[in-house]
Design an enzyme around this catalytic site. Structure first.
Site, PDB file in Angstrom:
ATOM      1  N   GLN A 199       0.859  -1.189   0.000  1.00 39.28           N
ATOM      2  CA  GLN A 199       0.000   0.000   0.000  1.00 39.28           C
ATOM      3  C   GLN A 199       0.897   1.242   0.000  1.00 39.28           C
ATOM      4  OE1 GLN A 199      -3.808  -0.722   0.166  1.00 39.28           O
ATOM      5  NE2 GLN A 199      -2.503  -2.260  -0.813  1.00 39.28           N
ATOM      6  N   ARG A 219      -4.562   3.602   4.506  1.00 37.37           N
ATOM      7  CA  ARG A 219      -3.784   4.353   3.542  1.00 37.37           C
ATOM      8  C   ARG A 219      -4.116   3.883   2.127  1.00 37.37           C
ATOM      9  NH1 ARG A 219       0.571   4.667   5.888  1.00 37.37           N
ATOM     10  NH2 ARG A 219       1.750   5.685   4.230  1.00 37.37           N
ATOM     11  N   ALA A 240     -11.862   2.552   3.886  1.00 30.99           N
ATOM     12  CA  ALA A 240     -10.874   1.724   3.209  1.00 30.99           C
ATOM     13  C   ALA A 240      -9.937   2.553   2.332  1.00 30.99           C
ATOM     14  CB  ALA A 240     -11.581   0.651   2.389  1.00 30.99           C
ATOM     15  N   HIS A 241      -8.991   1.845   1.697  1.00 30.81           N
ATOM     16  CA  HIS A 241      -7.960   2.548   0.919  1.00 30.81           C
ATOM     17  C   HIS A 241      -8.543   3.278  -0.297  1.00 30.81           C
ATOM     18  CE1 HIS A 241      -7.116  -1.559  -1.297  1.00 30.81           C
ATOM     19  NE2 HIS A 241      -8.350  -1.142  -1.438  1.00 30.81           N
ATOM     20  N   ASN A 242      -7.937   4.434  -0.569  1.00 32.22           N
ATOM     21  CA  ASN A 242      -8.268   5.269  -1.735  1.00 32.22           C
ATOM     22  C   ASN A 242      -9.633   5.943  -1.644  1.00 32.22           C
ATOM     23  OD1 ASN A 242      -6.668   2.639  -3.015  1.00 32.22           O
ATOM     24  ND2 ASN A 242      -5.857   4.608  -3.663  1.00 32.22           N
TER      25      ASN A 242
END
Length: 363
Positions: A199, A219, A240-242
Site C-alpha cells: 500500500q 492508507r 478503506a484505501h483510496n
C-alpha cells in the site's frame, strides 16, 4: 458545573443576541429544558417541544422569537438556538487541556521537529522526520510513525496511531484507539493463494476534522485516501484505501466504506450503512441508517434501503411473502397486465365513440 460564571448580558454580547429579562443573572452551565436548574442556560431548537417551556427551571433560554409564545422568563433571542448552544458549549467545557510539556517517558527521534508549544504525554512515540506543529496535544501512548505531520492545534487522544507519511491538518481531533494509515485490504488472488499488494499511498486529512474512537482509516494503495475539511466521523467507522470524502460530510457510527469509493461534500451517512467500492456519491446526499449502497448516486437527495422493523410474527410473514414473490414470473405478469390495460383502454374508447341516442333505451 464550572467554577466561574458568566452573566446573561455577557453571553448576549458574545452571541449578538436580543436579551429579554435580567442581564445580571449568573449562568454557570448549560442544560436541557427538562433538567435545567436556575443557574443553567437551556435552549429550544425545535418548536415541537415548546410545551417544555412552561415547566423548565432554567435561568434563561436560547430561543427563536417566534417560539416565545407565552414564555415570560429570561431569554436570549437568536435565529438558530442550536448553533448558539454549540458555540457557548466551549465556554463551559471542562475537558483538561495539558500544558506545553514533553513527558520524560516519551520516545522521540532526533530528526523529529516538535514545536515548543506542543504537549507530548507519557509513553508517546514519535519517529524520524515527524513534524509536530504549534499547540498540538498528543496524549499518552500515541504513536506517530516516520514522516508524518500533525497540524496546528490538533489533539490526538490516548492510544491513537498515525502510520508513516500521513498528514493531519489543523485543529483535527482524534479520539482514543483510532488508527490512521494502516495498510488497506489489498491482495491479488493467484493459484489459490492471496498475494499482498504493498500500500503505497498515504492518508491526507484536512482542517477541523473530528474522528471518533476506534475508527480505522486505511492508507491508499497507490493514490492517497483523503478526508476533506470539516468532516465529522463517529465511532467505529471503517474507511478503506483510496476513499475520497468531501468537505463537511458527516458519518455516523459503524459505517463501512469500501475501497476507492468517492463521497461528495455536505453528505450525511446514517449509522451502520455500507458503501460498496469504486462508487461515486454526489454532494448533498443523505443516506438513512443501515442503507446498503451498491450503485453510484448522481442526484442529491435522501436514499434508503432495507426494510424497517416490525413485530416479529409480522416480519416473518413479510419474509415469506418476499420469498414467494421471488418465484413469480414477473416479466410474464407485467406483459399480461399491459395486455389487459390495453384491452380496457380499447373498450373505454369504443364506449365513448357512440352518441347517447344510439345506445339501447329501456322500454
Amino acid at each position: 458545573m464550572v467554577t466561574s460564571a458568566l452573566t446573561l448580558g455577557q453571553l448576549a454580547a458574545r452571541l449578538n443576541a436580543e436579551l429579554i429579562g435580567n442581564p445580571d443573572i449568573a449562568i454557570q452551565g448549560l442544560a436541557s429544558l427538562q433538567h435545567a436548574k436556575p443557574w443553567h442556560l437551556a435552549f429550544l431548537s425545535n418548536s415541537r417541544y415548546k410545551s417544555q417551556l412552561a415547566d423548565t427551571q432554567a435561568g434563561a433560554v436560547l430561543i427563536r422569537k417566534e417560539d416565545m409564545g407565552e414564555y415570560k422568563g429570561n431569554a436570549l433571542i437568536v435565529p438558530n438556538p442550536y448553533a448558539a448552544f454549540a458555540g457557548l458549549s466551549h465556554l463551559f467545557d471542562q475537558t483538561p487541556k495539558p500544558a506545553a510539556f514533553i513527558h520524560p517517558t516519551a520516545v522521540i527521534a532526533p530528526s523529529a521537529i516538535i514545536d515548543a508549544t506542543a504537549s507530548i504525554g507519557p509513553y508517546v512515540v514519535i519517529e524520524d522526520e515527524v513534524n509536530i506543529a504549534a499547540n498540538v496535544i498528543l496524549e499518552s501512548h500515541v504513536c506517530i510513525a516516520k514522516g508524518s505531520a500533525i497540524g496546528k492545534g490538533s489533539w490526538l487522544d490516548k492510544h491513537v496511531t498515525v502510520q508513516h507519511h500521513c498528514q493531519l491538518g489543523e485543529r483535527v481531533r482524534v479520539h482514543a484507539g483510532t488508527v490512521i494509515g494502516a495498510d488497506g485490504f489489498g491482495f491479488a488472488p493467484h493459484e489459490g493463494q492471496w498475494y499482498r499488494i504493498a500500500q503505497l499511498g498515504r492518508v491526507i486529512i484536512g482542517d477541523d476534522v473530528r474522528i471518533g474512537a476506534n475508527c480505522t482509516i486505511d492508507r491508499g494503495a497507490l493514490d492517497d485516501t483523503t478526508i476533506g475539511n470539516g468532516v465529522i466521523i463517529d465511532n467505529l467507522v471503517q474507511i478503506a484505501h483510496n476513499v475520497q470524502i468531501g468537505d463537511y460530510t458527516a458519518i455516523a457510527a459503524n459505517v463501512g466504506i469500501a475501497g476507492s469509493a468517492s463521497i461528495g461534500k455536505h453528505c450525511i451517512i446514517g449509522g451502520a450503512s455500507g458503501i460498496a467500492g469504486h462508487l461515486s456519491i454526489c454532494d448533498h446526499v443523505n443516506l438513512t441508517g443501515m442503507a446498503m449502497i451498491t450503485k453510484s448516486i448522481n442526484q442529491p437527495g435522501t436514499y434508503s434501503s432495507g426494510t424497517s422493523f416490525a413485530e416479529n410474527s409480522q416480519w416473518k410473514k413479510m419474509v415469506v411473502r418476499l420469498r414467494q414473490l421471488a418465484d413469480v414470473p414477473l416479466t410474464q405478469l407485467i406483459k399480461q397486465i399491459e395486455h389487459l390495460q390495453a384491452r380496457v383502454e380499447q373498450v373505454e374508447s369504443r364506449a365513448t365513440s357512440y352518441p347517447p341516442s344510439s345506445l339501447p333505451q329501456d322500454d
